[in-house]
Design a protein around this motif. Sequence first.
Motif: not given
Length: 630
Positions: A102-104, A126-134, A137-144, A605-607
Amino acid sequence: MHYLSVEGLTKSYGINPLFNNISFHINEGEKIALIARNGVGKSTLLRIIAGQEVADAGKAHISKGVTVALFEQDPKFDENKTVLENIFTSSHPIMSVMREYEAALEADDADMITECIGKIDELGAWDYEAKVHQILGKLNIHHLQNKVNSLSGGQRKRVALAKTLIDIGFEHQHTLLMMDEPTNHLDVNMIEWLEHYLSQENITLFLVTHDRYFLDAVCTEIWELERENMYTYVGDYENYMEKKAARIESELSSIDKAKNQYRKELEWMRKQPKARSTKSRSRQDNFYEVEARAKQKIEDAQVQLQVKMSRIGGKVLEVKKVYKSFGELPILKGFDYTFSKGERIGVIGKNGVGKSTFLNILQGLEKPDTGKVNVGDTIIFGNFSQQGLVIKENLRVIEYVKTFAENFPLADGGSLNAAQFLELFLFTPDKQYTYLNSLSGGEKKRLQLLTILFTNPNFLILDEPTNDLDLPTLAVLENFLNDYQGCVLIVSHDRYFMDRLVDHLFVFEGDGEVRDFPGNYTQYRIEEKEKEKRGSSLNTKPEPVVVKPVEQPKPADKPLRKLSFKEKQEFENIEKDIAKLEAEKVTIAEQMSVGTLAFDEIKKLSDRLIAIDNELGLKEFRWLELSEGA
């Protein structure tokens, strides 16, 4: 599997009992909503189960192998660390690589992204990464990389929610998730996503919420903590209301019988000691039990107030060609509207589009860049803001209310004094003499609302009034507003509250545009979803609709229904579709393991992985339905 056993749990603060000798059990897969008035111990009960507080008596036993995750109203963070560091706290290799990945991605560091992709591929994560990404994204968390001590209250709540959901999706197979008002500070899109997420995930849930649509979508049981006892209702909120009304009616009948018996027994007890001594000791003991039953008080929140509202003249409020911006961010572009008597308007839109600013401009608390706001001479604003209760000194509750007014006028010419008005809003006589700093967060919100209504305004502006209010208080407020003859302007993410009270909506669509929608919130969402369907149908194939067949009673001697020819074809095609989706999933994982992909390609691809998981869920569910008749 048995997750939790609570036996004889008792907790008091000083002389005030929260709950007394309550017992209950939670099993794997159950999704339970806990409701009660503010200040009777909902949050305390959750903290006792989580081991953060100690009960006065009784015990809460967590089964071996079960982990408890608690999402609190006031989340705790390491204030000097970043959002990223607070979300991904585990040292497990998968959690560590997610933190790095996520930092990268945020830094757009191609070399680091490539390195992380290799690690994720090796770990099969990758399944877990997709869940994290979702979730992010859905909670609108950026600028980590921002420090959490720079976040607003709503941002902190969303970060805490993301951390909780990411943790339970990773570490523990058997987790009891306890959530205290998770929908506060979320916009409606986030709430709808969260209710879908929690209802679809294989989660055991113990939930405190005032959001009735959310409750119905997620939970199958409602437990109510009332008068130190726990009551259980299976079903939705409407069923709870019906069953509770029946229970109260039965209890009132029982109390009436006890009062009749009490009068007879009291007469006997008042006889001379000599006469009484010849009677059995058991009858004397029974007298005190009868007395306790006869003196029970059943409090119900169904309150109707015939309000003598301050008169509204011919002119209410006119807004003429108002423009407002903050730097490059436009809030209003030529907003123009004339308010009428008795209007009930909801204000909706994503967080940060200027809803609170709009309310402040109407009241003259902020100035527009250009344009005019003309307020009628008779208008008295009542402003329930998110700022909360303003306390200059630590008074008792009743003393604080009397600083606003001594009496509340009624339409029939009578009035209510401060103590009577407080009781209508669920402040018992003993609670009225509590100091302000001893009130719970929800009780302070209730008092803030009460003092605004007590000043008898004729134009109410309510900015997120339902946050931190309990369901009984919401019932009082809704009943009050249903009879209210003045103007009401409501900003709220509580869909049930909006549907019940508003006639039309101001929809803040962003970029300074405000649309006047002629209907309530549910009608608005139906229209928006229809638009989304029409838009998506132009570009993609329609998503399969899964419809549960209505179960009809069948005679025991008849065989199960056989599949039709069309259903047999569908069954064969679904098996092929599932195989294709699984193959595509493997192919995408292989593509993402290549270190030469650009960032945009990785994101696409992640989406797609997330979309495949959703589609697989639908098809597998339909496959199970059809397989019963195959």
